[in-house]
Write a protein that holds these residues in place. Structure first.
Motif, PDB file in Angstrom:
ATOM      1  N   LYS A  72       1.960  -1.903 -31.627  1.00  0.00           N
ATOM      2  CA  LYS A  72       3.295  -2.159 -32.150  1.00  0.00           C
ATOM      3  C   LYS A  72       3.412  -1.671 -33.599  1.00  0.00           C
ATOM      4  CE  LYS A  72       6.638  -5.768 -32.526  1.00  0.00           C
ATOM      5  NZ  LYS A  72       6.683  -7.165 -32.935  1.00  0.00           N
ATOM      6  N   GLU A  73       2.344  -1.944 -34.361  1.00  0.00           N
ATOM      7  CA  GLU A  73       2.374  -1.541 -35.765  1.00  0.00           C
ATOM      8  C   GLU A  73       2.287  -0.016 -35.904  1.00  0.00           C
ATOM      9  OE1 GLU A  73      -0.410  -3.451 -38.451  1.00  0.00           O
ATOM     10  OE2 GLU A  73       0.216  -2.027 -40.002  1.00  0.00           O
ATOM     11  N   ILE A  74       1.543   0.633 -34.987  1.00  0.00           N
ATOM     12  CA  ILE A  74       1.466   2.101 -35.039  1.00  0.00           C
ATOM     13  C   ILE A  74       2.869   2.687 -34.970  1.00  0.00           C
ATOM     14  CG2 ILE A  74       0.681   4.214 -33.868  1.00  0.00           C
ATOM     15  CD1 ILE A  74      -1.720   2.678 -32.853  1.00  0.00           C
ATOM     16  N   TRP A  75       3.653   2.201 -33.987  1.00  0.00           N
ATOM     17  CA  TRP A  75       5.006   2.743 -33.826  1.00  0.00           C
ATOM     18  C   TRP A  75       5.858   2.508 -35.058  1.00  0.00           C
ATOM     19  CZ3 TRP A  75       5.650   6.419 -30.741  1.00  0.00           C
ATOM     20  CH2 TRP A  75       4.937   6.482 -29.528  1.00  0.00           C
ATOM     21  N   GLN A  76       5.660   1.325 -35.642  1.00  0.00           N
ATOM     22  CA  GLN A  76       6.398   1.000 -36.857  1.00  0.00           C
ATOM     23  C   GLN A  76       6.042   1.990 -37.975  1.00  0.00           C
ATOM     24  OE1 GLN A  76       5.381  -2.983 -37.729  1.00  0.00           O
ATOM     25  NE2 GLN A  76       7.368  -3.471 -38.649  1.00  0.00           N
ATOM     26  N   ARG A  77       4.739   2.217 -38.132  1.00  0.00           N
ATOM     27  CA  ARG A  77       4.280   3.129 -39.184  1.00  0.00           C
ATOM     28  C   ARG A  77       4.764   4.553 -38.933  1.00  0.00           C
ATOM     29  NH1 ARG A  77      -1.902   2.083 -41.007  1.00  0.00           N
ATOM     30  NH2 ARG A  77      -1.837  -0.164 -41.294  1.00  0.00           N
ATOM     31  N   VAL A  78       4.724   4.984 -37.665  1.00  0.00           N
ATOM     32  CA  VAL A  78       5.160   6.342 -37.327  1.00  0.00           C
ATOM     33  C   VAL A  78       6.622   6.516 -37.703  1.00  0.00           C
ATOM     34  CG1 VAL A  78       5.666   7.904 -35.392  1.00  0.00           C
ATOM     35  CG2 VAL A  78       3.460   6.729 -35.495  1.00  0.00           C
ATOM     36  N   GLU A  79       7.419   5.514 -37.337  1.00  0.00           N
ATOM     37  CA  GLU A  79       8.846   5.594 -37.622  1.00  0.00           C
ATOM     38  C   GLU A  79       9.097   5.673 -39.130  1.00  0.00           C
ATOM     39  OE1 GLU A  79      11.259   2.622 -35.618  1.00  0.00           O
ATOM     40  OE2 GLU A  79      12.769   2.787 -37.205  1.00  0.00           O
ATOM     41  N   GLU A  80       8.452   4.772 -39.878  1.00  0.00           N
ATOM     42  CA  GLU A  80       8.659   4.755 -41.327  1.00  0.00           C
ATOM     43  C   GLU A  80       8.217   6.066 -41.980  1.00  0.00           C
ATOM     44  OE1 GLU A  80       7.759   0.013 -41.763  1.00  0.00           O
ATOM     45  OE2 GLU A  80       6.606   1.427 -43.001  1.00  0.00           O
ATOM     46  N   SER A  81       7.044   6.546 -41.562  1.00  0.00           N
ATOM     47  CA  SER A  81       6.493   7.754 -42.174  1.00  0.00           C
ATOM     48  C   SER A  81       7.395   8.952 -41.909  1.00  0.00           C
ATOM     49  CB  SER A  81       5.103   8.063 -41.627  1.00  0.00           C
ATOM     50  OG  SER A  81       4.290   6.934 -41.721  1.00  0.00           O
ATOM     51  N   LEU A  82       7.860   9.071 -40.667  1.00  0.00           N
ATOM     52  CA  LEU A  82       8.721  10.202 -40.330  1.00  0.00           C
ATOM     53  C   LEU A  82      10.047  10.120 -41.073  1.00  0.00           C
ATOM     54  CD1 LEU A  82       7.971  10.680 -36.544  1.00  0.00           C
ATOM     55  CD2 LEU A  82       7.574  12.343 -38.349  1.00  0.00           C
ATOM     56  N   LYS A  83      10.560   8.907 -41.256  1.00  0.00           N
ATOM     57  CA  LYS A  83      11.809   8.755 -42.007  1.00  0.00           C
ATOM     58  C   LYS A  83      11.610   9.150 -43.472  1.00  0.00           C
ATOM     59  CE  LYS A  83      14.389   5.523 -39.161  1.00  0.00           C
ATOM     60  NZ  LYS A  83      14.598   4.114 -38.804  1.00  0.00           N
ATOM     61  N   THR A  84      10.467   8.761 -44.038  1.00  0.00           N
ATOM     62  CA  THR A  84      10.198   9.077 -45.446  1.00  0.00           C
ATOM     63  C   THR A  84      10.218  10.587 -45.690  1.00  0.00           C
ATOM     64  OG1 THR A  84       8.799   7.142 -45.536  1.00  0.00           O
ATOM     65  CG2 THR A  84       8.593   8.663 -47.370  1.00  0.00           C
ATOM     66  N   VAL A  85       9.675  11.373 -44.766  1.00  0.00           N
ATOM     67  CA  VAL A  85       9.637  12.827 -44.976  1.00  0.00           C
ATOM     68  C   VAL A  85      10.842  13.533 -44.332  1.00  0.00           C
ATOM     69  CG1 VAL A  85       7.129  12.903 -45.177  1.00  0.00           C
ATOM     70  CG2 VAL A  85       8.182  13.248 -42.933  1.00  0.00           C
ATOM     71  N   GLY A  86      11.791  12.742 -43.820  1.00  0.00           N
ATOM     72  CA  GLY A  86      13.004  13.322 -43.247  1.00  0.00           C
ATOM     73  C   GLY A  86      12.784  14.073 -41.949  1.00  0.00           C
ATOM     74  N   MET A  87      11.829  13.617 -41.131  1.00  0.00           N
ATOM     75  CA  MET A  87      11.546  14.313 -39.871  1.00  0.00           C
ATOM     76  C   MET A  87      11.728  13.406 -38.652  1.00  0.00           C
ATOM     77  SD  MET A  87      10.876  17.520 -40.290  1.00  0.00           S
ATOM     78  CE  MET A  87      10.071  17.976 -38.755  1.00  0.00           C
ATOM     79  N   TYR A  88      12.400  12.255 -38.845  1.00  0.00           N
ATOM     80  CA  TYR A  88      12.499  11.279 -37.761  1.00  0.00           C
ATOM     81  C   TYR A  88      13.214  11.852 -36.534  1.00  0.00           C
ATOM     82  CZ  TYR A  88      13.327   6.843 -35.378  1.00  0.00           C
ATOM     83  OH  TYR A  88      13.348   5.849 -34.453  1.00  0.00           O
ATOM     84  N   GLU A  89      14.241  12.670 -36.774  1.00  0.00           N
ATOM     85  CA  GLU A  89      14.988  13.203 -35.625  1.00  0.00           C
ATOM     86  C   GLU A  89      14.166  14.197 -34.799  1.00  0.00           C
ATOM     87  OE1 GLU A  89      18.143  16.062 -36.893  1.00  0.00           O
ATOM     88  OE2 GLU A  89      17.535  15.504 -38.899  1.00  0.00           O
ATOM     89  N   TYR A  90      13.019  14.630 -35.321  1.00  0.00           N
ATOM     90  CA  TYR A  90      12.163  15.569 -34.590  1.00  0.00           C
ATOM     91  C   TYR A  90      11.019  14.861 -33.867  1.00  0.00           C
ATOM     92  CZ  TYR A  90      14.538  19.213 -37.228  1.00  0.00           C
ATOM     93  OH  TYR A  90      15.492  20.049 -37.764  1.00  0.00           O
TER      94      TYR A  90
END
Lengths: 290, 281
Positions: free
Chosen positions: A122-140
């Protein structure tokens, strides 16, 4: 406590010929002493072979000192007990985006690190989401990394490091293989995570225009630190930088040339177009009044 | 004698669901001896275009003429074309493979079926042209520095005695000194041999300083084709397609806007300095 500190750090490697006979010893890092504080943005400049990558590889225990000591967040890098802790605290991003992406899907790639150290799903997914948002790549996140541009791939690499929740991120020429847009994207992401997340950044680069936001700059030459200072202090030493074969931004060079041609009231070092325009149009008006 | 592209189209995976247009109606004439810069963001069609120039890719429709002949006519000598139009790929040092530097440079001319003496003479001259001295001839190419390896790879193409030299980002990944050395080498080779040179680059400063004509690619088409100062006058449009102009263009533009009568087309530090000094007087 400094996040990274070195004391009398030296690194030597042995050069061998085809038969394995010793040809000589190269001292790639020579007596480097530095202390990087939490939250700082540090830039390291230097031409190829100046020792900057070798120095960087000491900052997360990829290389160990021949002489001297390196501490990461207070732990000595040669202490095996802390190896994984050190690698998690100080993450590294390399030059070639294609050499550091392993996942078939973006979010899988970013989740690889935390999964490897046993973070709950559960935490992995949370971290992945946050990290991708920080670098502006969440939509990818559902895309295949193969189909991304170089700048996007580098941002995925950065997200992969961020997912490890590091205190410090070391980037070894992350933009050397990118086009101008890719370069801007990556530097924007790096500056952002330093400013908003407070993560310490060590940026190794050839591009002078990428370092103007740094708190401090180290210029390396022949394994040693040749110059240190704020970007402005460094850029005011144009002739020394040129002697070290480093690129000075065109605006700084132009201001330097104008100063030499007798435009006396320019500041010591000009870093941006806006500064030069302000200084010149001020001086221009004065010129007309005389 | 020149290279002519006449209504060249290229579609990858034509007729499949993956079909994508890489080149759309390219019309270009590149005369002998010209120094051309080819710019465009990743995926704009630059690499596809240059691979058409020596026949590595065949246009889906349209024709390419080299020295007056259609290179896709039946019976056209493709092998000769590839020796006349030399292509130096990105990171060419990854393609070095021989046991020593000299053998590596011999590989190309040897493949042309030339006599041994001619092959060796060409390799020797090519290595001399790129500034690799004899002490390196019998070393493994893998023991050289990054800049040296790249020179050896360029020598491998020069040994084919090309009339056209195409370099795909020859300075990528080198430090400022390495970049300058490679660009000086290209400029010198061009003067010595009279070759046509096509330089693919991501650095606006680099092309602004060196070439006489810039071709800007976008979405498989030619967006601009003019001399450097005219092309960089469109800096706003260039930004919109992921490029830009050298910093000097922005400086001169900003100065002009704040009322200083400077020459906005200046592309070198020296020209900018002189123009500013005149305007301030």
């Amino acid at each position: 406590m400094s996040i990274i500190e070195t004391k009398q750090l030296a690194f030597e490697y042995i050069r061998r010929d085809d038969e394995g006979n010793v040809e000589g010893i190269t001292r790639a890092v020579d007596n480097v002493e530095l202390a990087i504080e939490p939250g700082e943005f540090i830039a390291i400049l230097g031409h190829n072979g100046s020792g900057k990558s070798t120095l960087a590889k000491h900052m997360n225990a990829i290389l160990y000192p021949t002489e001297g000591v390196v501490w990461v967040d207070g732990k000595e890098t040669t202490d095996e007990e802390y190896l994984w802790e050190i690698r998690q605290k100080a993450g590294m991003v390399f030059q070639n985006p294609d050499n550091q992406i392993i996942g078939q899907v973006v979010e899988e790639d970013v989740g690889f690190g935390p999964e490897n150290i046993g973070v709950p799903t559960k935490e992995i997914w949370q971290r992945v989401e946050e990290s991708l948002k920080t670098v502006g790549m969440y939509e990818y996140r559902k895309k295949s990394p193969n189909r991304l541009s170089g700048g996007q791939k580098q941002r995925i690499s950065i997200a992969g490091v961020l997912a490890m929740r590091p205190k410090c991120i070391i980037l070894d020429e992350p933009t050397a293989m990118l086009d101008p847009t890719g370069r801007k994207e990556v530097i924007g992401a790096v500056t952002g995570l330093n400013r908003s997340e407070g993560i310490t950044v060590v940026l190794i680069t050839h591009y002078m225009e990428e370092i103007i936001n740094a708190d401090r700059v180290f210029v390396m030459d022949r394994g040693a630190i040749a110059m240190t200072g704020t970007p402005r202090q460094i850029f005011s030493r144009v002739d020394e930088l040129k002697a070290l074969h480093l690129d000075v931004p065109q605006v700084t060079l132009l201001a330097h040339e104008l100063k030499k041609s007798g435009i006396g009231h320019l500041p010591e070092a000009v870093l941006t177009t806006e500064e030069l325009v302000a200084a010149l149009t001020g001086s221009g008006r004065m010129g007309r009044n005389h | 004698m020149s290279i002519i592209l006449d209504h060249v189209h290229h579609i990858y995976d034509e007729g499949t669901a993956m079909a994508s247009v890489a080149l759309a109606d390219i019309n270009l004439v590149i005369p002998d001896g010209q120094y051309v810069g080819l710019i465009g963001h990743t995926g704009s069609g630059k690499s596809t275009l240059i691979q058409h120039l020596n026949g590595l890719l065949k246009p889906t429709s349209g024709s390419i003429y080299f020295n007056g002949e259609d290179i896709h006519d039946s019976g056209y000598n493709k092998k000769q074309l590839r020796s006349r139009v030399g292509l130096v790929f990105q990171y060419p040092e990854h393609q070095l493979f021989e046991v020593d530097v000299y053998s590596d440079v011999c590989f190309g001319p040897n493949n042309l079926g030339l006599e041994r003496l001619e092959v060796e003479l060409r390799a020797f001259n090519a290595l001399k042209q790129v500034g690799i001295t004899e002490e390196y001839f019998y070393q493994s190419p893998f023991d050289l520095s990054g800049g040296q390896k790249r020179r050896v790879a360029i020598a491998g193409v020069l040994a084919m005695k090309p009339q056209v030299l195409i370099l795909d980002e020859p300075t990528a990944g080198l430090d400022p000194r390495g970049k300058e050395e490679i660009l000086e080498l290209i400029a010198r080779l061009r003067i010595e041999t009279g070759m046509t040179v096509i330089l693919v680059s991501h650095s606006m400063e680099e092309v602004a300083r060196h070439v006489e004509r810039i071709i800007v690619m976008n979405k498989g088409g030619v967006a601009y084709d003019d001399h450097p100062s005219a092309v960089f006058g469109h800096f706003r449009e260039l930004e919109a397609i992921g490029l830009g102009a050298p910093q000097i263009t922005y400086i001169m533009e900003a100065l002009h806007q704040s009322g200083l009568a400077v020459d906005r087309s200046a592309l070198s530090i020296e020209a900018a300095r002189d123009s500013i000094l005149v305007a301030l007087r």
